[in-house]
Design a protein around this motif. Structure first.
Motif, mmCIF file in Angstrom:
data_model
loop_
_atom_site.group_PDB
_atom_site.id
_atom_site.type_symbol
_atom_site.label_atom_id
_atom_site.label_comp_id
_atom_site.label_asym_id
_atom_site.label_seq_id
_atom_site.Cartn_x
_atom_site.Cartn_y
_atom_site.Cartn_z
ATOM 1 N N GLY A 81 0.800 -1.196 0.005
ATOM 2 C CA GLY A 81 0.091 0.004 -0.284
ATOM 3 C C GLY A 81 0.892 1.318 0.006
ATOM 4 N N THR A 82 1.870 1.052 0.567
ATOM 5 C CA THR A 82 2.886 2.452 0.708
ATOM 6 C C THR A 82 3.393 2.743 -0.751
ATOM 7 N N GLY A 83 3.591 1.899 -1.584
ATOM 8 C CA GLY A 83 3.868 2.173 -2.969
ATOM 9 C C GLY A 83 3.083 2.704 -3.688
ATOM 10 N N ARG A 84 1.937 2.092 -3.793
ATOM 11 C CA ARG A 84 0.703 2.557 -4.264
ATOM 12 C C ARG A 84 0.444 3.957 -4.059
ATOM 13 N N ALA A 85 0.508 4.503 -2.329
ATOM 14 C CA ALA A 85 0.344 5.780 -2.087
ATOM 15 C C ALA A 85 1.216 6.782 -2.670
ATOM 16 N N ARG A 86 2.299 6.204 -2.927
ATOM 17 C CA ARG A 86 3.415 7.093 -3.314
ATOM 18 C C ARG A 86 3.260 7.371 -5.033
ATOM 19 N N ARG A 87 2.845 6.428 -5.689
ATOM 20 C CA ARG A 87 2.798 6.697 -7.139
ATOM 21 C C ARG A 87 1.455 7.504 -7.172
ATOM 22 N N VAL A 88 0.242 7.396 -6.609
ATOM 23 C CA VAL A 88 -0.881 8.215 -6.613
ATOM 24 C C VAL A 88 -0.440 9.555 -6.394
ATOM 25 N N GLY A 89 0.275 9.577 -5.259
ATOM 26 C CA GLY A 89 0.474 10.987 -4.790
ATOM 27 C C GLY A 89 1.262 11.797 -5.890
ATOM 28 N N GLY A 90 2.192 11.087 -6.447
ATOM 29 C CA GLY A 90 3.385 11.851 -7.540
ATOM 30 C C GLY A 90 2.458 12.206 -8.586
ATOM 31 N N TYR A 91 1.550 11.285 -9.124
ATOM 32 C CA TYR A 91 0.615 11.688 -10.498
ATOM 33 C C TYR A 91 -0.261 12.900 -10.072
ATOM 34 N N ALA A 92 -0.682 13.016 -8.765
ATOM 35 C CA ALA A 92 -1.562 13.848 -8.417
ATOM 36 C C ALA A 92 -0.949 15.259 -8.410
ATOM 37 N N VAL A 93 0.445 15.361 -7.866
ATOM 38 C CA VAL A 93 1.127 16.734 -7.846
ATOM 39 C C VAL A 93 1.718 17.049 -9.032
ATOM 40 N N LEU A 94 1.822 15.960 -9.849
ATOM 41 C CA LEU A 94 2.228 16.186 -11.384
ATOM 42 C C LEU A 94 0.971 17.097 -12.060
ATOM 43 N N ALA A 95 -0.166 16.252 -11.968
ATOM 44 C CA ALA A 95 -1.321 16.810 -12.547
ATOM 45 C C ALA A 95 -1.643 18.243 -12.081
ATOM 46 N N GLY A 96 -1.391 18.359 -10.594
ATOM 47 C CA GLY A 96 -1.729 19.903 -10.055
ATOM 48 C C GLY A 96 -0.665 20.983 -10.907
ATOM 49 N N PHE A 97 0.492 20.508 -10.767
ATOM 50 C CA PHE A 97 1.534 21.367 -11.500
ATOM 51 C C PHE A 97 1.184 21.738 -12.794
ATOM 52 N N LEU A 98 0.923 20.883 -13.655
ATOM 53 C CA LEU A 98 0.708 21.195 -14.885
ATOM 54 C C LEU A 98 -0.592 21.933 -15.178
ATOM 55 N N VAL A 99 -1.766 21.441 -14.460
ATOM 56 C CA VAL A 99 -2.994 22.559 -14.629
ATOM 57 C C VAL A 99 -2.813 23.762 -14.147
ATOM 58 N N SER A 100 -2.023 23.956 -13.008
ATOM 59 C CA SER A 100 -1.749 25.447 -12.556
ATOM 60 C C SER A 100 -1.044 26.231 -13.500
ATOM 61 N N LEU A 101 0.193 25.705 -14.232
ATOM 62 C CA LEU A 101 0.954 26.289 -15.092
ATOM 63 C C LEU A 101 0.140 26.817 -16.250
ATOM 64 N N TRP A 102 -0.830 26.286 -16.818
ATOM 65 C CA TRP A 102 -1.566 26.673 -18.107
ATOM 66 C C TRP A 102 -2.276 28.131 -18.004
ATOM 67 N N PRO A 103 -3.148 28.349 -17.098
ATOM 68 C CA PRO A 103 -3.876 29.454 -16.900
ATOM 69 C C PRO A 103 -2.695 30.585 -16.307
ATOM 70 N N LEU A 104 -1.938 30.096 -15.559
ATOM 71 C CA LEU A 104 -0.888 31.262 -15.048
ATOM 72 C C LEU A 104 0.047 31.751 -15.810
ATOM 73 N N LEU A 105 0.350 31.013 -16.915
ATOM 74 C CA LEU A 105 1.553 31.339 -17.865
ATOM 75 C C LEU A 105 0.745 31.948 -19.028
ATOM 76 N N THR A 106 -0.425 31.735 -19.231
ATOM 77 C CA THR A 106 -1.267 32.242 -20.196
ATOM 78 C C THR A 106 -1.610 33.807 -19.740
#
Length: 204
Positions: A173-198
């Motif tokens: 379960g620990t490895g799964r939590a890390r993977r899901v958390g990493g994907y969520a961080v990346l998704a939030g990062f990419l989504v935030s950059l688009w309107p801000l950089l625009t």
């Protein structure tokens, strides 16, 4: 709980995006605010989100529902003591003899007062509570109750072989939590950059 952790990890990604955008626009008031706020919030958001992900993952792991403990006699095969008096932590190697099931070996820990140490020497029979669904989950009673005293008095069983030792399953379960958390961080990062950089892109 798990979903809240995912949301917080995505929010952390957005805060990291705000830090990057603010760093690109430190010459403006808005850029400074984004940089400072994101830099201060991101570590705390990440800590809380990671903790909730790990806790939610453990709670949802198969085979870890509510425990149904049963009492059984167990013989101490070996004991290692640690800590400082008056309370010592004992690491016990036990042969547990459940009623209607084969005996098995297991490691268990308990804390006893130094005055009760003689009751936990190798070869002694003690009362334990065990979960048949999770045989590695064994809790040693410091003092047996009336039923346990009867079990101890009547207990006669041989040492279980090492091959019968019960151990907890890998904590996947620990490895799964890390993977899901990493994907969520990346998704939030990419989504935030688009309107801000625009928004500030023409000023870069």
């Amino acid at each position: 709980m798990f979903l809240v952790g995912v949301v917080l990890c995505a929010l952390m990604g957005a805060e990291l995006g705000a830090v990057l955008t603010g760093a690109l626009r430190l010459g403006t008031g808005v850029g400074v605010v984004l940089f400072v706020v994101g830099l201060n919030l991101a570590p705390w958001t990440g800590l809380v989100g990671g903790a909730l992900l790990a806790a939610g993952s453990r709670r949802g792991r198969p085979g870890e529902g509510p425990a149904a403990f049963r009492t059984a006699p167990a013989r101490i095969e070996s004991v290692q003591a640690g800590g400082e008096a008056p309370d010592l932590t004992l690491r016990l190697d036990l042969t547990v003899a459940p009623e209607g099931a084969p005996a098995y070996r297991v490691h268990a820990r308990t804390v006893v007062n130094i005055m009760d140490l003689d009751d936990f020497k190798a070869g002694r029979i003690v009362q334990v509570d065990h979960d048949p669904a999770r045989p590695w989950d064994v809790r040693v009673r410091r003092r047996p109750d009336a039923a346990g005293a009867t079990l101890i008095a009547l207990a006669k069983f041989d040492r279980a072989p090492e091959q019968s030792r019960a151990t907890p399953p890998p904590r996947t379960g620990t490895g799964r939590a890390r993977r899901v958390g990493g994907y969520a961080v990346l998704a939030g990062f990419l989504v935030s950059l688009w309107p801000l950089l625009t928004l500030w892109g023409p000023q870069l």
